[in-house]
Design an enzyme around this catalytic site. Structure first.
Site, PDB file in Angstrom:
ATOM      1  N   ASP A 198       0.822  -1.221   0.000  1.00 16.56           N
ATOM      2  CA  ASP A 198       0.000   0.000   0.000  1.00 16.56           C
ATOM      3  C   ASP A 198       0.856   1.271   0.000  1.00 16.56           C
ATOM      4  O   ASP A 198       0.552   2.240   0.688  1.00 16.56           O
ATOM      5  CB  ASP A 198      -0.950   0.023   1.198  1.00 16.56           C
ATOM      6  CG  ASP A 198      -1.901  -1.159   1.209  1.00 16.56           C
ATOM      7  OD1 ASP A 198      -2.151  -1.726   0.134  1.00 16.56           O
ATOM      8  OD2 ASP A 198      -2.385  -1.525   2.294  1.00 16.56           O
ATOM      9  N   ASP A 245      -0.467  -4.379  -3.801  1.00 15.16           N
ATOM     10  CA  ASP A 245      -1.497  -3.340  -3.934  1.00 15.16           C
ATOM     11  C   ASP A 245      -0.888  -1.953  -3.716  1.00 15.16           C
ATOM     12  O   ASP A 245      -1.462  -1.097  -3.032  1.00 15.16           O
ATOM     13  CB  ASP A 245      -2.623  -3.556  -2.916  1.00 15.16           C
ATOM     14  CG  ASP A 245      -3.235  -4.945  -3.025  1.00 15.16           C
ATOM     15  OD1 ASP A 245      -3.232  -5.519  -4.131  1.00 15.16           O
ATOM     16  OD2 ASP A 245      -3.707  -5.463  -1.990  1.00 15.16           O
TER      17      ASP A 245
END
Length: 274
Positions: A159, A180
């Site tokens: 992230d 991600d």
């Protein structure tokens, strides 16, 4: 996963968002009446920390403020509050000017830098979260409209970039992570950026979170370079209506042939666009 006319819609959306951001940025960078604040750890500036300089900007600010950060490693969490728009935060070279922190946890709590104010610009900075691979560790959170980043390096593992909400523009940036690591629900254009995956297996580069067909959000990567250490996916759908486009971009063989995954939910393939 769909292709076709929707690409032109999303591409137009990205250019429209870029236009609004670009005009705001141009106003900031060319207006000679901007207030200049200098940050220098040695004490030869106006402030020794970046947060001190931001704190000095008055609430409900209406002036252009240019914060020049002298080279150095600034170990601090930085927040640009929502009531302090029109700030430009600039180093001279990203390789010499670091904002760094080490923290994991929630995606809204762990960021090294959090941008909550509109009309924000960052130039020539390295923003990193050095926590490592064990959990969510955001380097940069952007939760504001009309934000632009030029020549920045954004580094973490999971992230890395929480591209949360608003219209954003990234040009000539280097963004690195494994899981991600470009995520959120903004309407963003990434132009001539270098995206580098550290994934050891099948980590996803993007996790876009568009939740409804009425949302004008999505990620467009234009003229970018995609590299990595081993293998990776271009993305997976965090939201049921995720939208991501890679256009006119170089992809090394790090990207697996299938390109995308559905996050274990085949029903999402009905609505996502990639």
């Amino acid at each position: 996963m769909a292709f076709g006319g929707n690409y032109l819609i999303l591409f137009g959306l990205a250019l429209s968002a870029f236009g609004a951001v670009s005009r705001s940025v141009t106003d900031q960078l060319t207006n000679s009446s901007a207030v200049l604040l200098r940050v220098d750890q040695s004490g030869n500036g106006d402030y020794k920390t970046i947060q001190e300089a931001i704190d000095a900007v008055p609430s409900n600010n209406k002036e252009l403020v240019f914060i020049l950060v002298k080279p150095g490693i600034y170990k601090e969490k930085v927040t640009v509050p929502a009531d302090k728009p029109f700030i430009t935060l600039s180093g001279r070279k990203a390789s010499e000017t670091f904002i760094t922190w080490s923290e994991s946890g929630g995606i809204f709590d762990s960021p090294t830098v959090s941008v909550l104010a509109s009309d924000f610009v960052a130039r020539h900075l390295t923003i990193q979260n050095t926590h490592g691979s064990s959990g969510k560790a955001v380097a940069l959170r952007v939760s504001a409209d009309r934000a632009a980043f030029y020549g920045c390096r954004i580094l973490s593992y999971q992230d890395t970039l929480l591209d949360d909400t608003g219209r954003h523009y990234y040009q000539n940036c280097y963004i690195e992570g494994a899981t991600d690591f470009i995520c959120g629900n903004a309407a963003s254009l990434f132009e001539k950026c270098h995206i580098h995956s550290l994934a050891e297996g099948t980590g996803a580069i993007t996790a876009q979170r568009r939740e409804s067909p009425s949302e004008d959000t999505g990620f467009t990567f234009l003229g970018c370079t995609i590299t990595g250490t081993r293998t990776a996916m271009l993305g997976r759908p965090w939201g049921d209506y995720s939208r991501v486009v890679f256009a006119l971009s170089y992809m090394s063989n790090v990207i697996l042939p299938q390109g995308w995954e559905d996050w274990g939910d085949q029903s999402k393939q009905r609505y996502i666009f990639c």
